[in-house]
Motif scaffolding. Structure first.
Motif, PDB file in Angstrom:
ATOM      1  N   VAL A 260       0.840  -1.206   0.000  1.00 29.03           N
ATOM      2  CA  VAL A 260       0.000   0.000   0.000  1.00 29.03           C
ATOM      3  C   VAL A 260       0.874   1.255   0.000  1.00 29.03           C
ATOM      4  CG1 VAL A 260      -1.628   1.373   1.384  1.00 29.03           C
ATOM      5  CG2 VAL A 260      -2.032  -1.065   1.034  1.00 29.03           C
TER       6      VAL A 260
ATOM      7  N   THR B  64       1.002   3.962  -3.019  1.00 35.61           N
ATOM      8  CA  THR B  64       0.394   5.273  -2.767  1.00 35.61           C
ATOM      9  C   THR B  64       1.414   6.379  -2.522  1.00 35.61           C
ATOM     10  OG1 THR B  64       0.145   4.780  -0.406  1.00 35.61           O
ATOM     11  CG2 THR B  64      -1.738   4.298  -1.835  1.00 35.61           C
TER      12      THR B  64
ATOM     13  N   ASN C 194     -10.656   3.414  -2.689  1.00 34.46           N
ATOM     14  CA  ASN C 194     -10.015   3.804  -1.427  1.00 34.46           C
ATOM     15  C   ASN C 194     -10.646   3.085  -0.246  1.00 34.46           C
ATOM     16  OD1 ASN C 194      -7.802   5.578  -1.853  1.00 34.46           O
ATOM     17  ND2 ASN C 194      -9.231   7.134  -2.563  1.00 34.46           N
TER      18      ASN C 194
ATOM     19  N   LEU D 219      -9.419  -0.574  -0.540  1.00 35.99           N
ATOM     20  CA  LEU D 219      -7.989  -0.678  -0.252  1.00 35.99           C
ATOM     21  C   LEU D 219      -7.712  -0.985   1.215  1.00 35.99           C
ATOM     22  CD1 LEU D 219      -5.036  -0.311  -1.282  1.00 35.99           C
ATOM     23  CD2 LEU D 219      -5.262   2.096  -0.664  1.00 35.99           C
ATOM     24  N   PHE D 220      -8.505  -0.428   2.118  1.00 35.05           N
ATOM     25  CA  PHE D 220      -8.234  -0.599   3.546  1.00 35.05           C
ATOM     26  C   PHE D 220      -9.032  -1.715   4.209  1.00 35.05           C
ATOM     27  CE2 PHE D 220      -5.316   2.658   3.414  1.00 35.05           C
ATOM     28  CZ  PHE D 220      -4.933   3.141   4.657  1.00 35.05           C
TER      29      PHE D 220
ATOM     30  N   SER E 101      -3.898   6.037   7.284  1.00 31.85           N
ATOM     31  CA  SER E 101      -4.270   6.884   6.158  1.00 31.85           C
ATOM     32  C   SER E 101      -3.667   8.278   6.284  1.00 31.85           C
ATOM     33  CB  SER E 101      -5.795   6.972   6.057  1.00 31.85           C
ATOM     34  OG  SER E 101      -6.164   7.680   4.901  1.00 31.85           O
TER      35      SER E 101
ATOM     36  N   ASN F  44     -10.545   5.639   3.447  1.00 37.12           N
ATOM     37  CA  ASN F  44      -9.646   4.593   3.942  1.00 37.12           C
ATOM     38  C   ASN F  44     -10.078   4.128   5.333  1.00 37.12           C
ATOM     39  OD1 ASN F  44      -6.649   6.160   2.555  1.00 37.12           O
ATOM     40  ND2 ASN F  44      -8.084   4.763   1.610  1.00 37.12           N
TER      41      ASN F  44
END
Length: 179
Positions: free
Chosen positions: A60, A64, A101, A104-105, A132, A155
């Motif tokens: 991640v 990012t 987003n 993603l988390f 985040s 997130n």
């Protein structure tokens, strides 16, 4: 834009130095978890969850922050600006980014549940927000993306959703009451 395009357009391959640093810290984390396992302070499941969380966070942060091409310092300080664009200008690419987003988390929230035995949804919220915020702040400082509150909100929501999914699955499987 599909996920493959996002990964290939926004990220360059890892350099040898980045791979060495990642593997070095992987060895440190693995050694720490192994020591905790040998002294019976964590279970095998917690050790596996810890390694998986480290690996996932490495990917991640790489995608990012670290593998992005530096650009100009950019920020959007108005909360929920992306939703205004979606609602009033039908910017569906922003909707896709918001959903991605959140997604993603989700694995972070799922991995927190077995790693930290007595975690609550509030703790998952704080941890998701902290991770985040670290990503967004790194993007701002290193000029590697857009700092925005919306990403932190999405997130964090994803982390809490992951926690809730894991807690519901465990509750059904083991009968363990979740806070």
């Amino acid at each position: 834009m599909d996920l493959y395009q996002i990964l290939t357009m926004h990220n360059r391959p890892w350099s040898i130095r980045e791979i060495v640093v990642f593997v070095f810290f992987l060895a440190v984390v693995a050694g720490f978890l192994l020591l905790r396992l040998k002294t019976h302070r964590i279970t095998k499941g917690q050790a596996v969850a810890g390694l998986a969380l480290y690996g996932f966070l490495g990917i991640v942060f790489a995608s990012t922050v670290f593998t992005r091409t530096p650009g100009n310092r950019a920020y959007e300080l108005l909360p929920f600006w992306s939703w205004r664009e979606i609602l009033f200008h039908q910017d569906w690419s922003l909707l896709q980014e918001n959903v991605l987003n959140i997604i993603l988390f989700v694995p972070i929230g799922i991995l927190l549940f077995p790693l930290l035995r007595k975690i609550t949804w509030k703790s998952a919220l704080i941890i998701g927000l902290a991770i985040s915020a670290l990503i967004e702040t790194s993007q701002l400082i290193l000029c590697r993306g857009l700092f925005e509150w919306d990403d932190m909100i999405h997130n964090t929501l994803g982390c809490v959703l992951g926690y809730l999914v894991a807690s519901q699955l465990l509750q059904k499987r083991c009968g363990r009451k979740v806070k």
